[in-house]
Design a protein around this motif. Sequence first.
Motif: not given
Lengths: 304, 269
Positions: B142-145, B151-162, A134-139
Amino acid sequence: MTHSINGVEIEDTFAEAFGMWGSRVIITAVNRKWAREAASKMTGFATSVIRCHCEGAIELDLKQTPDGRPGVSVLFFGFSKDSLAQQLIDRIGQCVLTCPTTACFNGLDAGDKVSVGGQLRFFGDGYQSSKVIAGCRYWRIPVMEGEFLVEDKFGVQPAVAGGNFLILGSDPGVTLQAAELAVEAMQHVPGVIMPFPGGIVRSGSKVGSRYKFLKASTNDAFCPSLRGVADTDLPEGVNSVLEIVINGLDVQSIEKATCEGIQAACIPGIRRISAGNYGGNLGKFKFYLQKIMEETRRNDRTDA
Amino acid sequence: MTVLTLKSQLQAPLEAGVIVPDRFAGNSVAAVAGMPVTYGNEAACLGDFFKVAGAGSTEIVLEGDLGRVKNIAAGMTRGKITVHGDAGMHLGSEMRGGVINVYGNVGDWAGSEMKGGKIHIHGNAGHGLGGAYRGSRRGMNRGMIIVEGNAGNEAGAVMRRGLIVVAGNAGDFAGAFMIAGTLMVFGKLGIRAGAGLLRGTLVTFNQPELLPTFCYDCSYSPSFLKLILRDLRLQGLSISEEYITGCYRRYSGDFNRLGKGEILVYDQR
């Protein structure tokens, strides 16, 4: 015109307070016992910034917390953002991280932020990881018991420290009783703490000393045992004085706490309510006792 | 608010990357209707396929079966899009902000390589949800889904943040090669979940068939999950209290790579 509550004189004087930086820390745990255990350790030796480098105390028992577990909020005050940040890092690191089941969150939505979890994370020795929720970073810091969760940044804001009032009583017993009632009433006010033991100070101080190495020394004008040897501010029949020191996140919170505390302290046996100041030359903030009580009465009448 | 209603069933894919609040804002009805789209291999205008009501705004409502309409909200940075019906491929791909609500199913690559904002899909999602396009180094960042269906195959594959949440089942290779971030699947996971996991967290509530390159660590109750699950409640998802207070078996891996990732499996004991 003499102001009084329940026959107790409210002296026409003011409390002198200073600007500081404030923060709010939320500590949660598996139950309230462990949340309070961490909070009480964290707020140990945090009565006066003069020698403790910060002032802090438990603010409230919380009904709602970020992780839904029992928790408490703690307020901390320091002279600067940097010194406050260092105190938060040290105290959370030594007293909350070490305490079983706890987690630690920022409780202040302020524009200024200081890095706390971002410094404590190194305890994880490379095994730490972070999550943005929710927009905040936690460690997440792995510990022997499981995992310690701490928020990355904590809000800090300009605040007020050193609000106070003095309870002048006929004997030590009734004065202590009045002070306890005052603290009990003030503990329900959000945004303030009374950082001294039980919220009460028996050793109010004046600025300076005859000893050059000392910044503050006993407030001899309010010491009953020095009535005969020093210039006294004590009226007849006063044999004990206790002080309530109030730190707050804003002026309004301190005014509300002062009012509630004074009203609760005005019991039979109390002769006068006064306040500590330094002639108005040192502090940025002045809390006039009579004005605060009058305004509160007016507001109460308006509400009614 | 701008309302676009599909005039008739589409026979070919419609490339409609112009349906973005950023492009609509401040434009007249005529200007919106005249925005360029590609139907099959032919150039066309948005107004050829949609009835446009209301001048261009940052709040867009789409009505009809848009299963063949591609790139809706691709790259959007603000505003809100609501789709009453299905949506085609690449919904919200590379978006940076704003909110998309779809009351239907969506095609492949929804939210792929997105960098912010929120997509809430009330039906099912296709393959590559929040993933990375072929050749890309990272997927969602980043972001939210939220997907209330499967969901189909490869959901979140190579995801970096979020955060990606799938209330139903996820296909094969869920969270494959994740760099970081969180993928949460309340239903069942397909095969090879978390393959190549670098860091990041895959949470599941049914015991998956784990790759042998994951190691069991312990059973515990991580605090950060309480925060995520409580936040999902605020998003309208029904989250059992047992999930918030319960324990999870932690498996670390994938030791074919860095091994700093984790799969958390709800411990039903």
